[in-house]
Design a protein around this motif. Structure first.
Motif, PDB file in Angstrom:
ATOM      1  N   LYS A 116      -9.643   0.532   6.470  1.00  0.00           N
ATOM      2  CA  LYS A 116     -10.632   1.293   6.533  1.00  0.00           C
ATOM      3  C   LYS A 116     -10.924   1.013   4.819  1.00  0.00           C
ATOM      4  O   LYS A 116      -9.536   1.595   3.824  1.00  0.00           O
ATOM      5  N   GLU A 117     -12.302   1.402   4.884  1.00  0.00           N
ATOM      6  CA  GLU A 117     -12.850   1.184   3.251  1.00  0.00           C
ATOM      7  C   GLU A 117     -12.301   2.436   2.917  1.00  0.00           C
ATOM      8  O   GLU A 117     -12.100   3.394   4.061  1.00  0.00           O
ATOM      9  N   SER A 118     -12.526   2.866   1.648  1.00  0.00           N
ATOM     10  CA  SER A 118     -12.249   3.988   0.632  1.00  0.00           C
ATOM     11  C   SER A 118     -13.438   4.911   1.644  1.00  0.00           C
ATOM     12  O   SER A 118     -14.550   4.302   1.447  1.00  0.00           O
ATOM     13  N   VAL A 119     -13.375   5.791   1.230  1.00  0.00           N
ATOM     14  CA  VAL A 119     -14.632   6.806   1.451  1.00  0.00           C
ATOM     15  C   VAL A 119     -15.380   6.686  -0.252  1.00  0.00           C
ATOM     16  O   VAL A 119     -17.148   6.341   0.451  1.00  0.00           O
TER      17      VAL A 119
ATOM     18  N   TYR B  31       0.668  -1.303   0.368  1.00  0.00           N
ATOM     19  CA  TYR B  31      -0.043   0.372   0.302  1.00  0.00           C
ATOM     20  C   TYR B  31       0.630   0.958  -0.351  1.00  0.00           C
ATOM     21  O   TYR B  31       0.699   2.040  -0.829  1.00  0.00           O
TER      22      TYR B  31
ATOM     23  N   CYS C 297     -16.080   3.625  -1.051  1.00  0.00           N
ATOM     24  CA  CYS C 297     -16.606   2.409  -1.208  1.00  0.00           C
ATOM     25  C   CYS C 297     -17.522   1.969   0.369  1.00  0.00           C
ATOM     26  O   CYS C 297     -18.964   2.098   0.621  1.00  0.00           O
ATOM     27  N   GLU C 298     -17.041   3.558   1.416  1.00  0.00           N
ATOM     28  CA  GLU C 298     -17.852   3.358   2.480  1.00  0.00           C
ATOM     29  C   GLU C 298     -19.468   3.885   2.121  1.00  0.00           C
ATOM     30  O   GLU C 298     -20.275   2.923   2.677  1.00  0.00           O
TER      31      GLU C 298
ATOM     32  N   LYS D  26      -0.485   2.982  -3.233  1.00  0.00           N
ATOM     33  CA  LYS D  26      -1.614   3.564  -2.841  1.00  0.00           C
ATOM     34  C   LYS D  26      -3.336   2.519  -3.034  1.00  0.00           C
ATOM     35  O   LYS D  26      -3.184   3.426  -3.214  1.00  0.00           O
TER      36      LYS D  26
ATOM     37  N   LYS E 267      -5.024  -0.597  -2.034  1.00  0.00           N
ATOM     38  CA  LYS E 267      -5.417  -0.869  -1.153  1.00  0.00           C
ATOM     39  C   LYS E 267      -5.256  -2.648  -1.022  1.00  0.00           C
ATOM     40  O   LYS E 267      -5.462  -3.084  -1.803  1.00  0.00           O
TER      41      LYS E 267
END
Length: 77
Positions: free
Chosen positions: A41-44, A18, A46-47, A22, A24
Motif C-alpha cells: 500500500k502506498e503511503s498516505v 521495512y 503518495c496515495e 520503517k 518502504k
C-alpha cells in the motif's frame, strides 16, 4: 540478461528491511517493473499525490531514470 530469483525470499527481505527501518522497499526487474514491495500500500502522501496525473508521471519518470542510471553505472549511488 535473464535473472532467476526466489520471489518469496525477496519479499521476506524487503519486509524485514521495512520492519527494521520503517522505509518502504521495492525491488525492480531489469525493465524497471516491480518484483516485490513492502508495504504494498502506498503511503498516505503518495496515495494523495498520485491522484494528480502530472505528479504520477513525474514520480514514475524519476523511478525509471534512477533505475537506468544505476544500470548504466552498474552501481547504486
Amino acid at each position: 540478461m535473464i535473472f532467476t530469483y526466489d520471489k518469496q525470499a525477496l519479499f521476506d527481505l524487503v519486509k524485514k528491511f521495512y520492519v527494521l527501518t520503517k522505509v518502504k522497499a521495492v525491488i525492480f526487474d531489469t525493465d524497471f517493473k516491480i518484483i516485490v514491495e513492502y508495504p504494498a500500500k502506498e503511503s498516505v502522501f503518495c496515495e494523495k499525490m498520485r491522484k494528480n496525473k502530472e505528479f504520477l508521471y513525474q514520480c514514475d519518470k524519476c523511478l525509471k531514470e534512477a533505475g537506468k542510471e544505476c544500470s548504466k553505472n552498474n552501481e547504486l549511488n
